[in-house]
Scaffold this motif. Structure first.
Motif, PDB file in Angstrom:
ATOM      1  N   UNK A  53       0.833  -1.213   0.000  1.00  0.00           N
ATOM      2  CA  UNK A  53       0.000   0.000   0.000  1.00  0.00           C
ATOM      3  C   UNK A  53       0.864   1.259   0.000  1.00  0.00           C
ATOM      4  N   UNK A  54       1.920   1.225   0.805  1.00  0.00           N
ATOM      5  CA  UNK A  54       2.822   2.383   0.858  1.00  0.00           C
ATOM      6  C   UNK A  54       3.425   2.632  -0.523  1.00  0.00           C
ATOM      7  N   UNK A  55       3.904   1.543  -1.152  1.00  0.00           N
ATOM      8  CA  UNK A  55       4.534   1.668  -2.469  1.00  0.00           C
ATOM      9  C   UNK A  55       3.541   2.152  -3.526  1.00  0.00           C
ATOM     10  N   UNK A  56       2.241   1.896  -3.303  1.00  0.00           N
ATOM     11  CA  UNK A  56       1.221   2.395  -4.254  1.00  0.00           C
ATOM     12  C   UNK A  56       0.845   3.832  -3.955  1.00  0.00           C
ATOM     13  N   UNK A  57       1.479   4.420  -2.968  1.00  0.00           N
ATOM     14  CA  UNK A  57       1.241   5.845  -2.698  1.00  0.00           C
ATOM     15  C   UNK A  57       0.229   6.120  -1.593  1.00  0.00           C
ATOM     16  N   UNK A  58      -0.319   5.082  -0.975  1.00  0.00           N
ATOM     17  CA  UNK A  58      -1.295   5.313   0.092  1.00  0.00           C
ATOM     18  C   UNK A  58      -0.599   5.769   1.368  1.00  0.00           C
ATOM     19  N   UNK A  59      -1.239   6.713   2.069  1.00  0.00           N
ATOM     20  CA  UNK A  59      -0.623   7.249   3.286  1.00  0.00           C
ATOM     21  C   UNK A  59      -1.605   7.332   4.456  1.00  0.00           C
ATOM     22  N   UNK A  60      -2.897   7.252   4.200  1.00  0.00           N
ATOM     23  CA  UNK A  60      -3.888   7.452   5.266  1.00  0.00           C
ATOM     24  C   UNK A  60      -4.847   6.271   5.312  1.00  0.00           C
ATOM     25  N   UNK A  61      -5.516   6.115   6.458  1.00  0.00           N
ATOM     26  CA  UNK A  61      -6.503   5.040   6.573  1.00  0.00           C
ATOM     27  C   UNK A  61      -7.620   5.218   5.556  1.00  0.00           C
ATOM     28  N   UNK A  62      -7.961   6.475   5.269  1.00  0.00           N
ATOM     29  CA  UNK A  62      -9.017   6.746   4.291  1.00  0.00           C
ATOM     30  C   UNK A  62      -8.685   6.198   2.904  1.00  0.00           C
ATOM     31  N   UNK A  63      -7.380   6.167   2.583  1.00  0.00           N
ATOM     32  CA  UNK A  63      -6.951   5.654   1.274  1.00  0.00           C
ATOM     33  C   UNK A  63      -7.219   4.159   1.167  1.00  0.00           C
ATOM     34  N   UNK A  64      -7.290   3.492   2.318  1.00  0.00           N
ATOM     35  CA  UNK A  64      -7.367   2.033   2.350  1.00  0.00           C
ATOM     36  C   UNK A  64      -8.809   1.552   2.234  1.00  0.00           C
ATOM     37  N   UNK A  65      -9.735   2.425   2.665  1.00  0.00           N
ATOM     38  CA  UNK A  65     -11.141   2.017   2.786  1.00  0.00           C
ATOM     39  C   UNK A  65     -11.703   1.399   1.521  1.00  0.00           C
ATOM     40  N   UNK A  66     -11.271   1.881   0.357  1.00  0.00           N
ATOM     41  CA  UNK A  66     -11.855   1.379  -0.878  1.00  0.00           C
ATOM     42  C   UNK A  66     -11.047   0.274  -1.543  1.00  0.00           C
ATOM     43  N   UNK A  67      -9.988  -0.157  -0.882  1.00  0.00           N
ATOM     44  CA  UNK A  67      -9.194  -1.259  -1.447  1.00  0.00           C
ATOM     45  C   UNK A  67      -9.864  -2.589  -1.121  1.00  0.00           C
ATOM     46  N   UNK A  68      -9.421  -3.628  -1.829  1.00  0.00           N
ATOM     47  CA  UNK A  68      -9.964  -4.961  -1.547  1.00  0.00           C
ATOM     48  C   UNK A  68      -9.314  -5.477  -0.251  1.00  0.00           C
ATOM     49  N   UNK A  69     -10.143  -5.692   0.766  1.00  0.00           N
ATOM     50  CA  UNK A  69      -9.623  -6.128   2.064  1.00  0.00           C
ATOM     51  C   UNK A  69     -10.189  -7.501   2.410  1.00  0.00           C
ATOM     52  N   UNK A  70      -9.421  -8.291   3.155  1.00  0.00           N
ATOM     53  CA  UNK A  70      -9.991  -9.551   3.645  1.00  0.00           C
ATOM     54  C   UNK A  70     -10.839  -9.274   4.889  1.00  0.00           C
ATOM     55  N   UNK A  71     -11.445 -10.335   5.445  1.00  0.00           N
ATOM     56  CA  UNK A  71     -12.394 -10.146   6.558  1.00  0.00           C
ATOM     57  C   UNK A  71     -11.737  -9.514   7.776  1.00  0.00           C
ATOM     58  N   UNK A  72     -10.577 -10.076   8.173  1.00  0.00           N
ATOM     59  CA  UNK A  72      -9.867  -9.533   9.336  1.00  0.00           C
ATOM     60  C   UNK A  72      -9.575  -8.049   9.130  1.00  0.00           C
ATOM     61  N   UNK A  73      -9.072  -7.727   7.935  1.00  0.00           N
ATOM     62  CA  UNK A  73      -8.684  -6.339   7.666  1.00  0.00           C
ATOM     63  C   UNK A  73      -9.888  -5.406   7.671  1.00  0.00           C
TER      64      UNK A  73
END
Ligand code: DGT
Ligand code: MG
Length: 371
Positions: free
Chosen positions: A138-158
């Motif tokens: 995620x860092x290498x893709x340029x993400x820096x904040x939790x908000x950036x992660x919300x729309x990514x494909x996440x597994x159940x735990x995540x």
């Protein structure tokens, strides 16, 4: 007794499991710095990441076991994993410690703590279910904040890790851990009155706060622990926000369990528990409960002392006692039991004390395993 080679001067031994390492020690300024370097090495995931991280942790463990405050470079002499005459890998630890002793701070550590990389990796690794490799992707893709992660494909735990991020990154107090433990005890008693619930992990070592609650569930009669976990989970279903049940593989004999020292084969449940907060801690706009990570591990009584030892930690203590055991005693130790490497002869023990004794180790109570 331990070989001569493993015993060094100043009373600090080579294997952290031989040392008395209390929760409160004299060198936290130095150990904090080394543990930042350890974590940073672990985050980088480059070729020697693991051994570099381990070198910093070993240096830190040595300082934690020092019965005095280190104030000069001279007093580093002969310290395992720090004094360079003992190991070339110790050089980096010594360099950083020297900087802090002489300048009051280390440029390298300051640069790491202030770096975008370290801050972001810490943020992302704080999501339950996210390890350094996902965080780095995620860092290498340029993400820096939790908000950036919300729309990514996440597994159940995540997904739940992100949902309860704030609660799960707020330390669990000892009182909260005891509360969860009492709730679990109460339902266990309803199922079978002799079921035993033991608070392990950092709280057993005397930590005032932790990141989760680790509970062993056992029964004094072998076999009586079977089929208990689904019943516990059913009775607690209103207390759980999320559960991830791991089946026992059935082959819990130490000889047949996996190689990894951190994985075991017990039937267990990794959960997020919804703990109701007492009225006094509620304020108007806050929700009246807190999400807490709780692990329930079901342990057959013949393996209980080994599971108790394995789940009390620290992770470094566990790694060290297994390294000592294998190298010095030619014995494999796991959370299920121990056996000799050559004849595969199982070595029995009824208590933690007996395990230490059979390994020719001085007994360390949980409060002295804080390496
Ligand atoms: P904390 O929770 O951050 O305050 O600190 P600890 O020491 O309670 O750390 P924790 O909860 O990660 O682990 C407690 C001990 O249990 C640690 O020595 C390693 C062990 N442990 C944790 N997870 C596993 C696992 O999946 N399998 C096995 N065998 N042991 C584990
Ligand atoms: Mg814990």
């Amino acid at each position: 007794p331990p070989t001569k080679k493993s015993r060094l001067s100043k009373g600090v031994n080579m294997y952290a499991c031989q040392n008395c390492t209390p929760l409160h020690h004299f060198n936290s300024r130095l150990t904090d710095a080394l543990e930042i370097l350890e974590q940073h090495a672990f985050f980088r995931l480059d070729q020697n990441a693991e051994s570099r991280a381990l070198a910093f942790r070993r240096g830190s463990a040595t300082l934690k076991a020092c019965p005095h405050k280190i104030t000069s470079v001279d007093s580093l002499k002969n310290l395992p994993y720090i004094d360079t005459s003992n190991s070339s890998k110790a050089g980096h630890c010594k360099k950083v410690i020297t900087e802090i002793l002489e300048e009051g701070f280390s440029d390298e550590v300051e640069d790491i703590v202030n770096s975008d990389f370290y801050k972001t990796m810490k943020l992302f690794c704080g999501i339950w279910g996210v390890g350094p490799s996902t965080a780095k992707k995620w860092f290498d893709s340029g993400h820096r904040h939790l908000n950036d992660i919300k729309n990514l494909k996440l597994n159940k735990d995540q997904t739940v890790g992100l949902e309860y991020y704030e609660d799960l990154n707020t330390p669990v107090s000892k009182d909260e851990a005891l509360c969860v433990s009492e709730i679990v005890k109460t339902v266990c008693m309803e199922i079978k009155k002799d079921l035993l619930v033991t608070l392990v992990g950092g709280f057993r070592r005397g930590k005032p706060a932790g990141h989760d609650v680790d509970l062993l569930i056992s029964h004094p009669t072998q076999g009586e622990e079977k089929h208990v976990l689904p019943k516990v989970m059913e009775k607690l279903k209103d207390n759980f926000l999320y559960t991830d049940k791991k089946m026992s593989s059935g082959t819990t004999h130490p000889q047949y369990t996996g190689k990894s020292s951190t994985m075991d084969q017990f039937e267990k449940c990794f959960s997020i528990f919804k703990l109701d907060l007492p009225k006094s801690t509620k304020n108007g706009n806050e929700k009246p409960w807190k999400a807490i990570r709780v692990d329930l591990i079901v342990v057959p009584t013949d393996q209980y002392p080994f599971a108790l030892l394995g789940w009390t930690g620290t992770k470094h203590f566990e790694r060290e006692i297994r390294r000592y055991t294998k190298t010095e005693k030619k014995v494999v130790l796991t959370s299920h039991g121990m056996y000799t490497t050559d004849t595969k002869q199982s070595i029995e023990a009824k208590t933690e004390e007996e395990i230490f004794k059979k390994l020719d180790l001085e007994f360390r109570p949980p409060s002295e395993r804080c390496c």
